[in-house]
Design an enzyme around this catalytic site. Structure first.
Site, PDB file in Angstrom:
ATOM      1  CE  LYS A 562      -0.562  -4.282  -4.176  1.00  0.00           C
ATOM      2  NZ  LYS A 562      -1.134  -2.994  -4.638  1.00  0.00           N
TER       3      LYS A 562
HETATM    4  C1  AGP Z   1      -2.316   2.332  -2.093  1.00  0.00           C
HETATM    5  O1  AGP Z   1      -1.679   2.862  -3.203  1.00  0.00           O
HETATM    6  C2  AGP Z   1      -1.462   2.100  -0.951  1.00  0.00           C
HETATM    7  N1  AGP Z   1      -0.312   1.339  -1.246  1.00  0.00           N
HETATM    8  C3  AGP Z   1      -2.099   1.770   0.389  1.00  0.00           C
HETATM    9  O2  AGP Z   1      -2.706   2.932   0.863  1.00  0.00           O
HETATM   10  C4  AGP Z   1      -3.102   0.607   0.433  1.00  0.00           C
HETATM   11  O3  AGP Z   1      -4.267   0.978  -0.252  1.00  0.00           O
HETATM   12  C5  AGP Z   1      -3.424   0.267   1.908  1.00  0.00           C
HETATM   13  O4  AGP Z   1      -2.260  -0.145   2.560  1.00  0.00           O
HETATM   14  C6  AGP Z   1      -4.504  -0.769   2.054  1.00  0.00           C
HETATM   15  O5  AGP Z   1      -4.191  -1.952   1.379  1.00  0.00           O
HETATM   16  P1  AGP Z   1      -5.312  -3.028   1.091  1.00  0.00           P
HETATM   17  O6  AGP Z   1      -6.267  -2.437   0.111  1.00  0.00           O
HETATM   18  O7  AGP Z   1      -4.575  -4.214   0.555  1.00  0.00           O
HETATM   19  O8  AGP Z   1      -5.991  -3.311   2.396  1.00  0.00           O
END
Ligand code: AGP
Length: 567
Positions: A562
């Site tokens: 996440k």
């Molecule tokens: C989204 O579905 C992803 N799991 C991933 O690209 C995520 O948006 C990215 O790691 C950034 O996370 P954040 O928005 O918590 O910074």
């Protein structure tokens, strides 16, 4: 003591490392580690136990100089059981403890040798009543509840026990018993008490009637829009817009948040006549040199993504002003910004970002229209209309999810065997296509690419045949005639090569017949900026239904996490 690791770590150690298993205490540590060094094996999993068997540690972060430290320790006949960077920390602590017999001193000496990010918990046979730890370039919070101390890197882990928590700051080292946490700041060189912040209620983290968090969170989008419309303070938007007005605007994010940043580039340019620099967080500093003349908007659901924080800190050091848009109260990004905006969507637990992406777009839109009003790009009536549209959006998204989800599921069912696809769009729908493609590949494990429709002819068109299909996001024909006919030409070029095209658009439903589309899903248009939110939700539902049909591990797709708190 609960230090369980099933494997042969004793084989190469000086002593029997299972001392911990025979000790009876009420202390326990654990860690779900996102693999960074070495494969996913029992030996590489946490906790790591020192070669002398006396210390055990779980670590979040990366030790950049671990190879040098490991070599040094191996020369001193200290054996390693894993390929991880983390194991050097516990062995250094054990080594320094053997020299000074003081756990805190051993931790401080160890930290002085480490380069990178290290937030860790440590237990030792020399003190069975405490968990020791430190926080350096990471997040760690705790709460003491009825004779028990819970320490965790994620607010959600503390939520079942309390509505608030205390978060350590960079450079804090601490010693926790079941009734007390003593915290020492190595930066301030004194004992400190950190602030208590509100965390989400545990009840918000239940799946309720849903089978997974992704679909629950997509369904929560309308409510999140409502909360956003109520909570985002116009005064704060005005302060932010006034600063942006004076400065060079940069927008950053990673993954989905980066695609929202790209949407922001279009939105600021069109609604406020404001240019912005937008790059993915991992590359930003390789391209751009921040100065005090910048205003940075840093987008991050978690507020803890390493790459985004890295950019934010560099801009901050150079004197730039920072607006952070995050969904996690008290996150590092929120703490480090002059203008922290809380998305307040409620916890997002699926690895797939859904509702938080939509809310980020709406917040960017609100900042842009406020700026448009200030710099004269928008008249008061236009601004008022755009504000009203954001209110209407709630019910439009809600109806879309209720009425179109099943239709989208049927298309996904039909296409499930085809493992390659393009997502295409032009204008605002280009970042929408890229984000929808990311969502799709993330959760289905099928290959997809998000590209601008006009770029197909420059190479990617060679992939098109009957085994490759395309999902297109169409601009409204009346509002954007030129762009509409442009993408329709691109679609004909795909069809001429045997490719199937499914489209989402806001024009009437005859579209499919007229243009040989194999499916067409209509959204109710609000305005071209907020229609992006509807298209994003459509892309999320498409990814979700395909993954559900393929029986994927929806909330925890393989290899992903996440919040990516490492570089
Ligand atoms: C989204 O579905 C992803 N799991 C991933 O690209 C995520 O948006 C990215 O790691 C950034 O996370 P954040 O928005 O918590 O910074």
């Amino acid at each position: 003591m609960s230090i369980k690791k099933i494997g042969s770590i004793t084989e190469c150690c000086q002593n029997d490392c299972n001392i911990f298993e025979s000790i009876d205490t009420n202390i326990s540590i654990g860690h779900t580690r996102w693999a960074t060094h070495g494969r996913v094996t029992v030996n590489n999993s946490h906790p790591h136990i020192s070669s002398d068997g006396c210390f055990a540690l779980v670590h979040n972060g990366i030790i950049e100089n671990y190879n040098l430290l490991k070599e040094e320790l191996e020369h001193e006949s200290i054996c390693f059981a894993s390929e991880t960077d983390s194991e050097v920390i516990v062995n250094l602590i054990a080594k320094y403890y053997s020299e000074c017999n003081d756990i805190n001193a051993a931790i401080i000496r160890t930290n002085e040798r480490l380069i990178g990010s290290f937030t860790y918990l440590l237990v030792t046979i020399y003190d069975l009543k405490h968990i020791y730890g430190c926080c350096y370039k990471g997040t760690l919070g705790y709460q003491i509840v009825e004779g028990m101390t819970v320490i965790a890197s994620d607010q959600i882990a503390i939520a079942p026990y309390s509505d608030d928590a205390i978060f350590f700051e960079d450079g804090d080292i601490f010693k926790a018993s079941n009734t007390e946490v003593e915290c020492f700041s190595t930066r301030e060189n004194k004992e400190v008490t950190r602030e208590t912040i509100k965390i989400p209620k545990a009840s918000l983290c239940e799946k309720n009637e849903y089978s997974n968090y992704m679909i629950k969170e997509i369904n929560e989008t309308p409510r999140a829009i409502n909360v956003c419309n109520k909570n985002i303070d116009k005064k704060v938007l005005m302060e932010i817009a006034e600063d942006i007005h004076e400065k060079k605007l940069c927008i950053v994010g990673a993954g989905s948040s980066f695609f929202v940043a790209q949407l922001g580039q279009y939105i600021f340019s069109s609604l406020a006549n404001k240019d912005s620099k937008v790059h993915s967080a991992d590359e930003f500093l390789n391209i751009y040199k921040p100065t005090q003349l910048n205003h940075l908007i840093a987008l991050s659901q978690s507020g803890e993504t390493f790459d985004t924080l890295d950019v934010l800190k560099k801009f901050s050091e150079k004197g730039a002003k920072i607006t952070s848009i995050n969904n996690v109260n008290g996150s590092a990004s929120q703490r480090l910004s002059q203008f922290p905006i809380l998305q307040d969507c409620g916890p997002e637990l699926s690895v797939l970002s859904t509702k938080s992406v939509s809310i980020q777009v709406i917040i960017i839109y609100k900042i842009a229209i406020t700026l448009g009003l200030i710099n004269g790009s928008l008249k008061q009536e236009e601004y008022n209309k755009y504000m009203e549209d954001s209110i209407i959006l709630e019910s439009v998204v809600s109806e879309f999810i209720q009425n179109k989800s099943e239709e989208i599921r049927k298309i996904a069912e039909r296409q499930k065997e085809i493992k390659n696809c393009f997502f295409i769009g032009n204008g605002l729908n280009y970042p929408v296509a890229m984000e929808s493609s990311l969502k799709f590949k993330e959760v289905t494990y099928y290959h997809s690419e998000g590209i601008s429709s006009g770029s197909l002819k420059h190479g990617s068109l060679s992939l098109i045949d009957r085994s490759f299909y395309t999902i297109a996001f169409l601009p409204n024909k009346d509002a954007e005639e030129k762009m509409f006919y442009h993408i329709m030409t691109n679609i004909s070029e795909i069809q001429a090569r045997g490719g199937d095209v499914i489209a989402f658009g806001s024009d009437d439903s005859k579209m499919a017949e007229f243009n040989n589309l194999s499916a067409y899903i209509k959204i109710m248009p609000v305005n071209k900026y907020l229609d992006s939110v509807l298209f994003l939700v459509a892309g999320q539902l498409y990814a979700y239904h395909t993954a559900a049909i393929l029986k994927r591990d929806i909330d925890k797709p393989r290899s992903l996490a996440k919040a990516i708190t490492v570089s």
